[in-house]
Design a protein around this motif. Sequence first.
Motif, short mmCIF file in Angstrom:
data_model
loop_
_atom_site.label_atom_id
_atom_site.label_comp_id
_atom_site.label_asym_id
_atom_site.label_seq_id
_atom_site.Cartn_x
_atom_site.Cartn_y
_atom_site.Cartn_z
N GLN A 119 33.36 -2.00 12.66
CA GLN A 119 31.90 -1.95 12.59
C GLN A 119 31.44 -2.20 11.17
OE1 GLN A 119 30.24 1.87 13.50
NE2 GLN A 119 28.13 1.16 13.43
N ARG A 120 30.62 -3.23 11.00
CA ARG A 120 30.08 -3.54 9.68
C ARG A 120 29.00 -2.53 9.33
NH1 ARG A 120 28.27 -9.30 9.94
NH2 ARG A 120 26.34 -8.41 10.77
N LEU A 121 29.03 -2.03 8.11
CA LEU A 121 28.07 -1.04 7.64
C LEU A 121 27.08 -1.74 6.71
CD1 LEU A 121 30.54 1.88 6.87
CD2 LEU A 121 29.25 1.46 8.97
N GLY A 122 25.87 -1.98 7.20
CA GLY A 122 24.89 -2.70 6.40
C GLY A 122 25.13 -4.20 6.47
N ASP A 123 24.31 -4.93 5.75
CA ASP A 123 24.43 -6.39 5.73
C ASP A 123 25.57 -6.82 4.84
OD1 ASP A 123 22.26 -6.66 7.41
OD2 ASP A 123 20.82 -6.72 5.74
N THR A 124 26.37 -7.75 5.35
CA THR A 124 27.45 -8.30 4.54
C THR A 124 26.92 -9.49 3.76
OG1 THR A 124 29.09 -7.66 6.17
CG2 THR A 124 29.75 -9.34 4.59
N ARG A 125 27.05 -9.42 2.47
CA ARG A 125 26.57 -10.52 1.64
C ARG A 125 27.57 -11.67 1.66
NH1 ARG A 125 25.78 -6.93 -3.78
NH2 ARG A 125 24.97 -5.05 -2.79
N GLU A 126 27.03 -12.90 1.66
CA GLU A 126 27.92 -14.06 1.60
C GLU A 126 28.70 -14.08 0.28
OE1 GLU A 126 25.81 -17.63 2.29
OE2 GLU A 126 25.21 -17.10 4.34
N SER A 127 28.13 -13.40 -0.73
CA SER A 127 28.78 -13.39 -2.05
C SER A 127 29.74 -12.21 -2.22
CB SER A 127 27.71 -13.32 -3.14
OG SER A 127 26.91 -12.15 -2.98
N ALA A 128 30.05 -11.49 -1.12
CA ALA A 128 30.94 -10.33 -1.23
C ALA A 128 32.27 -10.73 -1.84
CB ALA A 128 31.15 -9.71 0.14
N THR A 129 32.73 -9.93 -2.78
CA THR A 129 33.99 -10.22 -3.46
C THR A 129 35.02 -9.12 -3.25
OG1 THR A 129 33.14 -9.19 -5.48
CG2 THR A 129 32.85 -11.58 -5.25
N GLY A 130 34.73 -8.19 -2.35
CA GLY A 130 35.68 -7.12 -2.11
C GLY A 130 35.39 -6.41 -0.81
N LEU A 131 36.29 -5.51 -0.44
CA LEU A 131 36.20 -4.76 0.80
C LEU A 131 36.22 -3.27 0.54
CD1 LEU A 131 38.76 -6.58 3.16
CD2 LEU A 131 36.27 -6.44 3.49
N GLU A 132 35.48 -2.54 1.34
CA GLU A 132 35.63 -1.09 1.43
C GLU A 132 35.83 -0.76 2.89
OE1 GLU A 132 33.23 2.01 -0.78
OE2 GLU A 132 32.52 2.34 1.27
N LEU A 133 37.01 -0.30 3.22
CA LEU A 133 37.36 0.02 4.60
C LEU A 133 37.40 1.53 4.77
CD1 LEU A 133 40.33 -2.51 4.96
CD2 LEU A 133 37.94 -2.85 5.62
N GLN A 134 36.62 2.03 5.71
CA GLN A 134 36.57 3.46 5.99
C GLN A 134 37.28 3.72 7.32
OE1 GLN A 134 32.46 4.70 5.90
NE2 GLN A 134 32.06 3.66 3.95
N LEU A 135 38.33 4.51 7.29
CA LEU A 135 39.14 4.75 8.49
C LEU A 135 38.68 5.98 9.24
CD1 LEU A 135 42.78 4.00 7.24
CD2 LEU A 135 40.94 2.42 7.88
N ARG A 136 38.50 5.81 10.54
CA ARG A 136 38.19 6.92 11.44
C ARG A 136 39.24 6.91 12.55
NH1 ARG A 136 35.97 7.84 7.62
NH2 ARG A 136 33.78 8.27 7.19
N LEU A 137 39.98 7.99 12.69
CA LEU A 137 41.07 8.05 13.66
C LEU A 137 40.71 8.97 14.82
CD1 LEU A 137 42.57 6.85 11.14
CD2 LEU A 137 44.59 8.06 11.96
N GLU A 138 40.86 8.46 16.03
CA GLU A 138 40.65 9.28 17.21
C GLU A 138 41.64 10.44 17.23
OE1 GLU A 138 41.04 8.93 22.09
OE2 GLU A 138 41.48 7.22 20.83
N MET A 139 42.88 10.16 16.83
CA MET A 139 43.93 11.17 16.73
C MET A 139 45.03 10.62 15.84
SD MET A 139 45.14 10.82 20.69
CE MET A 139 43.47 11.16 21.21
N LEU A 140 46.01 11.43 15.52
CA LEU A 140 47.07 11.03 14.61
C LEU A 140 47.84 9.83 15.15
CD1 LEU A 140 48.59 14.47 13.50
CD2 LEU A 140 47.02 13.00 12.22
#
Length: 208
Positions: A119-140
Amino acid sequence: MSGLSRIRWAIAPKTAPRPLINCNRCGTVKAYCCSGKFRVNANGKRIDVWLIYRCIDCDNSWNFGILERCNRLDIEPARLAALESNDPALARRHAFDVVALRSRVGRVEEFPDVAVHKQRLGDTRESATGLELQLRLEMLTSLRLDRLLAGELGISRSRLQAMEERRLLVVDPEGTKALRKPAREGTTIRIDLINELDRQAIISAAGG
């Protein structure tokens, strides 16, 4: 790092762990699969509940104890109804409780396969130069973080390791050899891609 594409990964394991049990029909240790069915036994006000497992070869049953000699009044009505109706979500939650399984049988076979909803959080800029990935786990899950990232981003594990060593990849909260440990709830990964020629392909694969 500027121009981050922020994406949430909701991760759900696909295959439930399988206890390894000495099957008295097969005469050897066999893996047992969860049937998704509960057995509820009432004796007056006392209730015992088991989750039923089956041998993968002969269908012999094994009962994984959930409640033992529990007073009916101590069980929430909604939970009792879920147990008696073989609620799939409740059965899944108990089937993936590898800690409880190990406490009963000791040896458990685990599987690293997962489904990842991005799920993208906010608008993704075409000029994006990096990633921030937030992990949510249903279970281990037993899936290592580097294997998860490699599979979803199309980056080799050796390249991920090199990026971590150059501080282009940062895992928060940090820990020793974080990439080699299982993915965990609440982990955030930041990856600087400004000098990577395949930057847009990686961001697209991530879900951005």
